[in-house]
Design a protein around this motif. Structure first.
Motif, PDB file in Angstrom:
ATOM      1  N   PHE A  37       0.972   4.153  -2.914  1.00 50.07           N
ATOM      2  CA  PHE A  37       0.626   5.535  -2.612  1.00 50.07           C
ATOM      3  C   PHE A  37       1.790   6.339  -3.217  1.00 50.07           C
ATOM      4  CE2 PHE A  37       1.528   8.979   0.200  1.00 50.07           C
ATOM      5  CZ  PHE A  37       0.374   9.849   0.115  1.00 50.07           C
ATOM      6  N   TRP A  38       2.967   6.259  -2.664  1.00 53.50           N
ATOM      7  CA  TRP A  38       4.143   6.662  -3.388  1.00 53.50           C
ATOM      8  C   TRP A  38       4.121   6.748  -4.890  1.00 53.50           C
ATOM      9  CZ3 TRP A  38       4.948  10.274  -0.206  1.00 53.50           C
ATOM     10  CH2 TRP A  38       5.331  10.354   1.111  1.00 53.50           C
ATOM     11  N   LEU A  72       0.805  -1.070   0.085  1.00 58.04           N
ATOM     12  CA  LEU A  72      -0.083  -0.028   0.162  1.00 58.04           C
ATOM     13  C   LEU A  72       0.980   1.258   0.033  1.00 58.04           C
ATOM     14  CD1 LEU A  72      -2.825  -1.000   2.454  1.00 58.04           C
ATOM     15  CD2 LEU A  72      -2.997  -0.805   0.014  1.00 58.04           C
TER      16      LEU A  72
END
Length: 619
Positions: free
Chosen positions: A585-586, A581
């Motif tokens: 996200f990044w 996750l």
């Protein structure tokens, strides 16, 4: 004499650019004792009140007032009493006004290039920028202007001669010999190609012709050649115009006066047994109003500028070219599809609307015709131009003044940049002309072609034209030329393609993030932008370029996101849902910030600040 010594009473700040050599050899001595039109060896004295320039072996001195800025030439008398020379110089390049004070530009080092028409040609290899007021208050903006000026003077390469007029072709020199017989070297020069003309004009002294050294920017190569037992000199002289000078993406097309971007004149000279020949070609951007401003895209789309009179610009351009060179064959090498195709269609239409029988348009889709490395298909174009080339001929005369022939027209070649494709075609036309010249002079046998006469000279010919391509490209785009492997070897190679990829990436970086200041430096040196002493005070400074929040936010987020993405991938001992996750996200943040940078690309480009091509309000 050591060049680093200066008068301890003044201690002026000297910006130094040095060459590998500091040997001063009298140019007059090298030229068989004939007098130069400009002094070639001088001592510079610096006092609190003035600069004094003493030509060695002469009976006059030049005095430049550091306070009153008055320039005068006087007979040598007691002006130098009790003075020691600050340094030795080989030319005066002009004076220019910046924020703190005026600055004197002098040539300090030179490199021997060769001899053309019994006159030595030099390359500028070092200069000084000396303030009139040594302890003037230095402002941050002034340091920026000095950086711009140095960047322009550091451009490779400037050339000069103390007696030979490098700005004129041999044919123009002969035409002007009876019109301007007693003028100084600067006064009779073709001002289109004098890069320090504005700086020299600031002296406002009518009788200092022998102290004014004009510079050209371009390329000069002089070579002694042996073919069939005959020795001759083969030279290439390339001159870059100042009339619409600039960098690759900030300077395109034509202005209202018909001056075009990247206009370059290239002259091929042969000297043999008291005879001289000259073959001239030109290149320049398509002569109407169009632009291709950087926006962080790899290849910004070129566009016509709306609301402009394209036909008027094209008419003005070709009117001047016809007066200068005679008949014109406009060779257009751009793609005939896509964005370049729109420009090609416009150019073809404008030439038709000109209705001038002395201007012929020849379109050749270089990339399409030569795809899959079929470079042999360039001969199709050369064959289509052969009739006009034979008709135009070349300039040919004897030392005793006997005129044999003149060149009656030129090939004006362009691609989108007037660099890579253009240079390939120009080198092929030059080789064909050289065959005709050497046959006429009796160096080649009847029916013999120069490329088959000497393997050594063929290698030299290709190398010189490739060097010419690299320098012309460096001056305009910031990198060496593309496709020079074909120019050097006669064929396209994988190694050459890889080098082209490297140069293309470097062009992308420079054109987007470095050429703004380079364009400013050109505008400053050529006198297009005049500095007002009230800048940064009563008047706003053009060097102030406020940025909106996106300029700082998007790159910061991108760097942080990339760092965190790498850390998330590298450091965990084992991958789990949480790590995945984090990576997603990044990764999403990288995509969002990169997309934002590209979407608002113009806000991240380094734009010229003295004459910004567009105005936008950063959020």
């Amino acid at each position: 004499m050591l060049p680093g010594i200066w008068n301890p009473l003044c201690k002026p700040r000297l910006w130094r650019k040095r060459s590998v050599s500091n040997t001063f050899i009298s140019s007059t001595a090298m030229e068989g004792g004939e007098l130069n039109d400009v002094y070639d060896d001088m001592n510079l004295y610096i006092t609190p009140e003035s600069f004094i320039v003493e030509p060695n072996g002469q009976e006059e001195v030049l005095i430049i007032g550091r306070l009153d800025k008055v320039t005068r030439v006087q007979p040598r008398g007691t002006q130098l009493a009790n003075l020691r020379p600050t340094r030795r110089i080989c030319g005066i390049l002009g004076t220019i006004h910046l924020l703190s004070c005026d600055y004197l530009l002098v040539a300090t080092h030179r490199l021997f290039v060769g001899v053309i028409n019994n006159a030595v040609v030099w390359r500028l290899a070092g200069y000084d920028i000396i303030p009139y007021i040594p302890n003037a208050i230095q402002r941050t903006e002034n340091e920026t202007y000095l950086q711009m000026l140095r960047k322009t003077l550091d451009t490779k390469y400037y050339y000069f001669s103390y007696r030979y007029d490098l700005t004129h072709s041999l044919q123009r020199q002969r035409q002007l010999a009876t019109v301007l017989p007693k003028k100084g070297l600067l006064q009779r020069a073709d001002q289109r190609f004098v890069w320090n003309g504005y700086a020299l004009d600031q002296f406002k002294c009518d009788n200092m012709q022998k102290f004014q050294l004009p510079l050209i920017l371009g390329f000069v190569s002089v070579n002694q050649v042996l073919i069939n037992g005959q020795t001759f000199f083969w030279s290439l002289v390339t001159r870059r115009s100042v009339q619409r000078a600039g960098t690759r993406l900030f300077c395109r097309g034509a202005n209202d006066q018909g001056h075009v971007a990247n206009f370059v004149e290239t002259e091929q000279i042969v000297e043999f047994n008291g005879q001289r020949t000259s073959f001239v070609q030109t290149r320049g951007s398509m002569p109407f109003h169009w632009q291709q401003l950087p926006n962080l895209r790899y290849k910004p789309r070129p566009r016509l500028i709306p609301g402009k009179d394209h036909l008027a610009a094209c008419t003005a351009h070709f009117k001047a070219q016809l007066e200068l060179y005679g008949e014109q064959v406009a060779v257009n090498l751009v793609d005939q599809k896509g964005a370049e195709g729109e420009l090609e269609a416009t150019y073809a239409r404008l030439v038709r609307e000109l209705g001038n029988q002395s201007v012929r348009y020849e379109a050749f889709d270089f990339h399409n015709e030569c795809r899959k490395m079929r470079w042999d298909r360039l001969n199709i174009l050369i064959d289509r131009l052969a009739h006009e080339q034979d008709k135009f001929g070349f300039f040919h005369y004897f030392d005793d003044g006997n005129l044999v022939s003149t060149q009656t027209g030129v090939f004006r070649t362009n691609c989108i940049d007037c660099l890579d494709r253009t240079n390939v075609v120009q080198s092929m036309l030059a080789r064909r002309s050289l065959t005709s010249v050497l046959q006429k002079l009796g160096v080649l046998h009847v029916g013999q072609r120069v490329e088959h006469a000497s393997a050594g000279f063929e290698s030299l010919f290709k190398g010189v034209w490739a060097d010419n391509a690299d320098l012309v490209s460096l001056q305009y785009s910031g990198t060496g030329a593309l496709k020079t492997d074909f120019t050097r070897t006669g064929k396209r190679t994988k190694a050459g393609a890889l080098q082209d990829g490297k140069n293309s990436l470097m062009r992308y970086y420079l054109n987007n993030f470095a050429d703004g200041q380079r364009q400013d430096g050109i505008d400053l040196f050529l006198g297009r932008y005049l500095i007002n002493d009230n800048e940064g005070g009563v008047l706003p400074s053009p060097l102030e370029s406020p940025h909106g929040w996106r300029y700082f936010a998007f790159p910061s987020v991108l760097m942080i996101a990339m760092a965190m993405f790498v850390i998330t991938m590298t450091y965990p001992a084992e991958f789990n849902t949480e790590n995945l996750l984090f990576m997603l996200f990044w990764g999403a943040m990288i995509a969002v910030s990169a997309t934002g940078i590209l979407h608002y690309g113009i806000e991240f480009v380094q734009w010229p600040r003295l004459f910004p091509p567009i105005t936008f309000h950063a959020a």
